[in-house]
Design a protein around this motif. Structure first.
Motif, mmCIF file in Angstrom:
data_model
loop_
_atom_site.group_PDB
_atom_site.id
_atom_site.type_symbol
_atom_site.label_atom_id
_atom_site.label_comp_id
_atom_site.label_asym_id
_atom_site.label_seq_id
_atom_site.Cartn_x
_atom_site.Cartn_y
_atom_site.Cartn_z
ATOM 1 N N ARG A 100 44.772 1.146 -3.522
ATOM 2 C CA ARG A 100 45.274 2.426 -3.758
ATOM 3 C C ARG A 100 44.585 3.322 -5.080
ATOM 4 O O ARG A 100 43.534 2.815 -5.049
ATOM 5 N N VAL A 101 44.714 4.825 -5.031
ATOM 6 C CA VAL A 101 43.900 5.445 -6.213
ATOM 7 C C VAL A 101 44.755 5.696 -7.150
ATOM 8 O O VAL A 101 45.931 6.779 -6.210
ATOM 9 N N LEU A 102 44.502 5.394 -8.609
ATOM 10 C CA LEU A 102 45.793 6.672 -8.483
ATOM 11 C C LEU A 102 45.250 7.355 -10.092
ATOM 12 O O LEU A 102 43.915 7.829 -10.082
ATOM 13 N N TYR A 103 45.764 8.384 -10.623
ATOM 14 C CA TYR A 103 45.428 9.195 -11.522
ATOM 15 C C TYR A 103 46.479 9.545 -12.566
ATOM 16 O O TYR A 103 47.599 9.150 -12.957
ATOM 17 N N LEU A 123 37.669 -3.206 -7.922
ATOM 18 C CA LEU A 123 37.437 -1.681 -7.889
ATOM 19 C C LEU A 123 36.874 -1.043 -6.919
ATOM 20 O O LEU A 123 35.306 -1.694 -6.305
ATOM 21 N N THR A 124 36.749 0.011 -6.365
ATOM 22 C CA THR A 124 36.475 0.624 -4.844
ATOM 23 C C THR A 124 35.850 1.973 -4.899
ATOM 24 O O THR A 124 35.469 2.727 -6.410
ATOM 25 N N THR A 125 35.144 2.333 -4.208
ATOM 26 C CA THR A 125 34.127 3.387 -4.595
ATOM 27 C C THR A 125 34.685 5.202 -4.652
ATOM 28 O O THR A 125 34.577 5.481 -4.724
ATOM 29 N N LYS A 126 35.761 4.888 -4.532
ATOM 30 C CA LYS A 126 37.089 5.894 -4.718
ATOM 31 C C LYS A 126 37.337 6.134 -5.750
ATOM 32 O O LYS A 126 37.786 7.248 -6.536
ATOM 33 N N ASP A 127 37.045 5.509 -7.143
ATOM 34 C CA ASP A 127 37.291 5.400 -8.089
ATOM 35 C C ASP A 127 35.711 6.832 -8.925
ATOM 36 O O ASP A 127 35.070 6.950 -8.697
ATOM 37 N N ILE A 132 42.119 10.557 -15.529
ATOM 38 C CA ILE A 132 41.221 10.123 -14.657
ATOM 39 C C ILE A 132 41.155 9.637 -13.397
ATOM 40 O O ILE A 132 42.140 9.648 -13.367
ATOM 41 N N LYS A 133 40.468 8.930 -12.626
ATOM 42 C CA LYS A 133 40.801 8.920 -10.973
ATOM 43 C C LYS A 133 40.697 6.906 -11.553
ATOM 44 O O LYS A 133 39.008 6.921 -11.450
ATOM 45 N N GLN A 134 41.680 6.528 -10.741
ATOM 46 C CA GLN A 134 41.101 5.237 -10.453
ATOM 47 C C GLN A 134 41.520 4.822 -8.999
ATOM 48 O O GLN A 134 42.541 4.427 -8.598
ATOM 49 N N GLY A 135 40.300 3.617 -8.657
ATOM 50 C CA GLY A 135 40.419 2.955 -7.191
ATOM 51 C C GLY A 135 40.429 1.870 -7.582
ATOM 52 O O GLY A 135 39.342 1.309 -7.749
ATOM 53 N N TYR A 136 41.496 1.166 -6.837
ATOM 54 C CA TYR A 136 41.562 -0.323 -6.752
ATOM 55 C C TYR A 136 41.683 -0.777 -5.350
ATOM 56 O O TYR A 136 42.139 0.126 -4.152
#
Length: 206
Positions: free
Chosen positions: A180-183, A128-132, A191-195
């Motif tokens: 990557r960042v997923l919506y 997980l990244t801090t962009k999550d 939701i916003k996910q950062g991996y």
């Protein structure tokens, strides 16, 4: 009916594994759930092994295996202390699992993965990244570490900053890295996910 594994990154890893020429042995660290990705490897001729710390997730994987008449060799275990000999498995992945522990334990787990990997073997690990969108929420345990609610349970989530996880692969050859960042819509909300995903190769000894 064809069974589609939910994580497309697993298909990418399988392609790397198929092209390596190593013995077809694979270990999933965090192998439970109602749709075990090991099923994909089993169908491609791999000898599969899996460990899972959660009894409920183990039960789901066992139910899947019985329904589809397949033995994926998933047992209870801890990624921080893998029950396998040194350099005994060609391919290891931990997808959606390793960030459910504190960073100190993440380091231990990755060292175990590297210990068990054969020279020239490959691993797939994501963080997980801090962009999550859930970063910095819940009870803070340490730098980038939080206790958060997930599906009604209190769990640890550890988040890495840009390139923070590179340190785990300094003694390996990184073959693939994707930040990557997923919506997406989850339980009716956006939701916003950062991996960040890594595929890395264990270097052969000289």
């Amino acid at each position: 009916m064809e069974i589609i594994i939910k994580q497309p990154q697993i298909y990418r890893f399988l392609k790397y594994c198929n092209e390596s020429g190593l013995e077809k042995t694979v270990l999933d660290c965090g192998a439970g759930g109602d749709l075990p990705p090991l099923f994909l490897f089993s169908g491609n001729g791999y000898k599969t092994y899996g460990i899972e710390i959660s009894i409920s997730q183990l039960d789901k994987a066992e139910a899947f295996s019985k329904k589809h008449n397949v033995n994926l060799n998933i047992s209870k275990g801890d990624i921080r202390k893998l029950p396998f000999e040194d350099e005994s498995i060609s391919f290891i992945y931990s997808y959606g699992t390793i960030f459910h522990m504190k960073k100190e334990d993440i380091g231990r787990a990755i060292e175990e993965i590297k210990r068990v990997l054969k020279p020239g073997g490959m691993c797939l690990i994501n963080f997980l990244t801090t962009k999550d969108g859930d970063y910095n929420k819940g009870e803070k345990l340490g730098e980038g570490e939080f206790l958060q609610i997930e599906r009604g349970d209190t769990v640890i989530h550890s988040y890495v900053k840009d390139d923070e996880a590179d340190k785990y692969f300094e003694d390996m050859k990184v073959l693939f890295k994707e930040d990557r960042v997923l919506y997406r819509i989850y339980e009716g909300r956006k939701i916003k996910q950062g991996y960040v995903d890594y595929i890395a190769e264990k270097l052969c000894k000289e």
